[in-house]
Design a protein around this motif. Structure first.
Motif, short mmCIF file in Angstrom:
data_model
loop_
_atom_site.label_atom_id
_atom_site.label_comp_id
_atom_site.label_asym_id
_atom_site.label_seq_id
_atom_site.Cartn_x
_atom_site.Cartn_y
_atom_site.Cartn_z
N UNK A 272 28.36 -54.63 80.73
CA UNK A 272 29.06 -54.61 80.15
C UNK A 272 29.79 -54.47 79.11
N UNK A 273 31.59 -54.27 78.24
CA UNK A 273 31.96 -54.16 77.57
C UNK A 273 33.74 -53.30 77.95
N UNK A 274 34.83 -54.97 77.83
CA UNK A 274 35.65 -53.81 78.07
C UNK A 274 36.44 -53.07 77.09
N UNK A 275 37.27 -53.07 76.98
CA UNK A 275 38.40 -51.75 75.65
C UNK A 275 38.91 -51.40 76.08
N UNK A 276 40.54 -51.22 75.12
CA UNK A 276 41.19 -50.98 75.64
C UNK A 276 41.79 -49.66 74.80
N UNK A 277 42.42 -48.82 76.84
CA UNK A 277 42.21 -47.20 76.61
C UNK A 277 43.78 -46.60 76.63
N UNK A 278 43.87 -45.89 76.14
CA UNK A 278 45.24 -44.91 76.75
C UNK A 278 44.76 -43.70 77.17
N UNK A 279 46.08 -44.51 78.68
CA UNK A 279 46.17 -42.69 79.56
C UNK A 279 47.15 -42.03 79.71
N UNK A 280 47.07 -40.63 79.80
CA UNK A 280 48.64 -40.01 79.31
C UNK A 280 48.63 -39.50 80.81
N UNK A 281 49.72 -39.59 81.05
CA UNK A 281 51.15 -39.06 82.74
C UNK A 281 52.55 -38.73 83.24
N UNK A 282 52.90 -37.73 83.09
CA UNK A 282 54.09 -37.38 83.76
C UNK A 282 55.09 -37.92 82.35
N UNK A 283 54.28 -37.65 81.28
CA UNK A 283 55.12 -37.45 80.08
C UNK A 283 55.26 -38.81 79.27
N UNK A 284 54.66 -40.15 79.55
CA UNK A 284 54.09 -41.33 79.14
C UNK A 284 52.77 -42.02 79.12
N UNK A 285 52.63 -42.59 78.47
CA UNK A 285 51.67 -43.82 77.83
C UNK A 285 50.99 -44.34 78.41
N UNK A 286 49.96 -44.74 78.99
CA UNK A 286 49.42 -45.89 79.16
C UNK A 286 48.52 -46.88 78.37
N UNK A 287 48.47 -48.47 78.30
CA UNK A 287 47.75 -48.62 77.14
C UNK A 287 47.01 -49.44 79.00
N UNK A 288 45.40 -49.49 79.22
CA UNK A 288 44.66 -49.97 80.01
C UNK A 288 43.68 -50.86 79.61
N UNK A 289 43.17 -51.93 80.39
CA UNK A 289 41.84 -52.34 79.98
C UNK A 289 40.66 -51.99 80.28
N UNK A 290 40.03 -50.91 79.91
CA UNK A 290 38.48 -50.13 80.96
C UNK A 290 37.81 -51.29 80.73
N UNK A 291 36.71 -51.46 81.54
CA UNK A 291 35.16 -52.25 80.74
C UNK A 291 34.18 -50.58 81.48
N UNK A 292 33.31 -50.32 80.06
CA UNK A 292 32.50 -50.08 80.10
C UNK A 292 31.71 -50.49 80.90
N UNK A 293 31.00 -49.99 81.67
CA UNK A 293 29.49 -50.70 83.02
C UNK A 293 27.88 -49.86 82.50
N UNK A 294 27.46 -50.48 82.50
CA UNK A 294 26.23 -49.41 82.60
C UNK A 294 25.60 -49.40 84.14
#
Length: 153
Positions: free
Chosen positions: A95-117
């Motif tokens: 697994x690897x954690x990384x920060x991702x940006x998600x957009x929707x409803x006219x705003x962006x949100x920064x999330x911590x995503x975990x990539x896993x196998x």
């Protein structure tokens, strides 16, 4: 018959009630602070992880001198080599954690995503409420799929 030391303590309290009150209040605050600190540390550090077999989980990382904290996730080649050669593990997942940006409803949100196998989620006993977990074929083919938490949903 009251012991001599206790009589002396009671006389001292009667002679200086203000000082005695400050001492008792200081002790009470000190005990409250230590209890609160211990409760926080206990819940953060000593509470078992909420996974089956949590006492048998191990996280591995590689040491790198040029990274700020000195450690990084294992490379894909290292994970593949461990899968081929290591006999000390029942299962191995990456697994690897990384920060991702998600957009929707006219705003962006920064999330911590975990990539896993494909091996991580079953190892942790995670079962999705809807849909299915990642398959080894999806991971191998590089499919872009996501498992979304209830809170994010």
């Amino acid at each position: 018959t009251v012991p001599y030391d206790l009589r002396q303590a009671l006389r001292a309290i009667r002679r200086a009630p203000g000082t005695s009150a400050v001492v008792v209040a200081t002790l009470a605050v000190g005990i409250a602070v230590v209890t609160t600190f211990f409760s926080f540390v206990h819940s953060a550090a000593f509470r078992p992880l909420p996974y089956p077999g949590a006492d048998r989980l191990v996280a591995l990382s590689e040491e790198h001198r040029n990274f700020a904290d000195g450690f990084s996730a294992l490379s894909r080649a290292t994970v593949d080599e461990l899968r081929r050669s290591a006999r000390a593990y029942e299962r191995l997942g990456a697994f690897r954690e990384r920060s991702v940006a998600m957009t929707g409803d006219d705003r962006a949100v920064s999330l911590v995503a975990t990539e896993v196998d494909a091996g991580v989620l079953p190892m942790l006993g995670i079962v999705p409420q809807r849909g299915a977990l990642l398959s080894a074929e999806e991971v191998r083919d590089g499919a872009r799929v996501a498992l979304v938490s209830d809170r994010l949903w």
